[in-house]
Design a protein around this motif. Structure first.
Motif, PDB file in Angstrom:
ATOM      1  N   UNK A  96       0.809  -1.225   0.000  1.00 16.48           N
ATOM      2  CA  UNK A  96       0.000   0.000   0.000  1.00 16.48           C
ATOM      3  C   UNK A  96       0.840   1.272   0.000  1.00 16.48           C
ATOM      4  N   UNK A  97       2.145   1.128  -0.081  1.00 21.60           N
ATOM      5  CA  UNK A  97       3.091   2.250  -0.142  1.00 21.60           C
ATOM      6  C   UNK A  97       3.040   3.125   1.109  1.00 21.60           C
ATOM      7  N   UNK A  98       2.729   2.491   2.233  1.00 19.05           N
ATOM      8  CA  UNK A  98       2.697   3.210   3.517  1.00 19.05           C
ATOM      9  C   UNK A  98       4.103   3.652   3.911  1.00 19.05           C
ATOM     10  N   UNK A  99       5.052   2.732   3.812  1.00 21.06           N
ATOM     11  CA  UNK A  99       6.421   3.075   4.206  1.00 21.06           C
ATOM     12  C   UNK A  99       7.035   4.072   3.243  1.00 21.06           C
ATOM     13  N   UNK A 100       6.710   3.952   1.966  1.00 21.78           N
ATOM     14  CA  UNK A 100       7.196   4.920   0.982  1.00 21.78           C
ATOM     15  C   UNK A 100       6.833   6.340   1.391  1.00 21.78           C
ATOM     16  N   UNK A 151      18.138   1.788   6.312  1.00 24.98           N
ATOM     17  CA  UNK A 151      17.392   1.883   5.071  1.00 24.98           C
ATOM     18  C   UNK A 151      16.205   0.942   5.090  1.00 24.98           C
ATOM     19  N   UNK A 152      15.079   1.392   4.546  1.00 21.91           N
ATOM     20  CA  UNK A 152      13.955   0.494   4.274  1.00 21.91           C
ATOM     21  C   UNK A 152      13.791   0.283   2.772  1.00 21.91           C
ATOM     22  N   UNK A 192       6.353  -3.270   3.566  1.00 25.41           N
ATOM     23  CA  UNK A 192       5.459  -2.140   3.800  1.00 25.41           C
ATOM     24  C   UNK A 192       4.978  -2.199   5.243  1.00 25.41           C
ATOM     25  N   UNK A 193       4.946  -1.031   5.890  1.00 23.75           N
ATOM     26  CA  UNK A 193       4.645  -0.974   7.310  1.00 23.75           C
ATOM     27  C   UNK A 193       5.883  -0.909   8.178  1.00 23.75           C
TER      28      UNK A 193
END
Length: 367
Positions: A39-43, A261-262, A269-270
């Motif tokens: 869901x591109x939450x971490x992005x 880094x993620x 994600x998350x």
């Protein structure tokens, strides 16, 4: 009155290059560069977290000139910035890895060459930049040994092992686009035929995910990293660390630096924003190794934020791909010159004569 066209004007921030890149890239390639996982939450969290870091400037420090120079892995560089490892740079422009490495060399900063580069490592090192090689662990250890021999023979300055990709994060935009590599873009550092899956997409399938699953070893352990440390006499960097306990373990097996880094929000994600975990990692290693920050860096102010939180430097990714897409090597050079100017301004306004002084600044949560 005719409105000026943005692309005819000089870029005044790194984000200017994003829209320029979007106008020249196909939709599927733009999505590949831009997307995050799930869901591109971490992005999006990477950007929000950086924006919440407020830096408390110091006054009357007598700073009239700033020296951006910094030492990373014991070597001097023109600023505390490296070009993050990014795959398949010829996807966005024919200059590809050679153009971006040349821009890094002109800027006096390290260029991190990816295992999945679309130009052979040996050609990249010949452009004259300080090259650090980023290793993805392959299923065939003999191929890992072969890559290590090539890294040494090519004169790379460091080995960077990415540890956060046991499998490729699920990226819905790539799945919807059935993303695959065009025929002219190959994984140039892998043996012939290893990248065949990357060109054979289908509906609802990411060819790159299939290629990664086929090529990469998912069950990497700390013992493997210790083995690697014994195979090569180069500075060792462990990239993809978020938990401070993993940073401590990396030091134990001989890492000279870790990269918090993620993966730019492209893996789990998350997971937390990288900058959120930076202070804890810095505290955990206690000066036993250098700590770099990756994921979400978009300006000289962001570099200052990272330095104030204890990082020795940062890696910059997507903005340099945008600039490469928009203008090839010249675009990448301009982007790095712009970043240096922004960092100079940020350090001056914070009362810091050099990057080392930024470590003494206080930071606050402005969220």
């Amino acid at each position: 009155m005719v409105e000026p066209v943005l692309t005819d004007l000089p870029a005044v921030s790194l984000t200017d290059y994003a829209e320029r890149a979007r106008t020249v890239l196909s939709e599927d390639v733009w999505d590949y560069v831009d997307c995050g996982s799930a869901s591109e939450v971490t992005l999006s969290a990477n950007r929000r977290a950086l924006d919440r870091v407020a830096v408390l400037p110091r006054m009357l420090r007598g700073v009239d000139t700033v020296d951006l120079g910094a030492r990373l892995l014991g070597r001097p560089y023109a600023m505390p910035v490296g070009v993050a490892p990014m795959a398949y740079q010829r996807l966005v422009h024919p200059d590809g890895e050679l153009g971006l490495a040349s821009a890094a060399g002109a800027a006096g900063i390290p260029y991190l060459a990816s295992t999945l580069g679309s130009t052979p490592l040996e050609q990249v090192t010949r452009v004259g930049a300080d090259v650090w090689f980023q290793l993805y662990w392959l299923r065939d250890r003999a191929l890992v040994r072969d890559l290590l021999a090539r890294v040494v023979a090519a004169g790379c300055r460091a080995l960077v092992v990415t540890v956060d990709v046991p499998v490729l994060g699920r990226r819905p935009r790539d799945l919807r686009n059935a993303f695959r590599l065009p025929d002219h873009v190959v994984a140039a550092n892998l043996p012939d035929g290893r990248d065949a899956l990357a060109h054979a997409g289908g509906p609802g399938v990411s060819a790159l995910a299939a290629h990664t699953a086929s090529s990469f070893a998912p069950a990497l352990r700390w013992a493997d990293l210790a083995w690697l440390r014994g195979q090569i006499d180069l500075p060792l960097v462990v990239k993809g660390v978020l938990d401070p306990r993993d940073a401590v373990e990396a030091v134990r097996v001989g890492a000279d630096a870790v990269v918090v880094s993620n993966h730019g929000g492209r893996q789990l994600d998350g997971a937390p924003a990288s900058v959120t975990m930076l202070p804890e990692v810095v505290d955990a290693v206690g000066g036993d190794c250098q700590v770099l920050l990756d994921s979400g860096i978009r300006s000289g102010t962001d570099v200052l934020r990272a330095l104030a939180l204890g990082a020795a430097g940062v890696l910059v990714g997507r903005p340099l791909l945008w600039a490469l897409a928009a203008g090839g090597e010249r675009g990448a050079r301009d982007a790095l010159e712009l970043l240096a100017a922004e960092l100079t301004d940020a350090l001056t306004l914070a009362g810091c004569a050099d990057p080392a002084a930024a470590a003494e600044l206080r930071t606050l949560n402005a969220g």
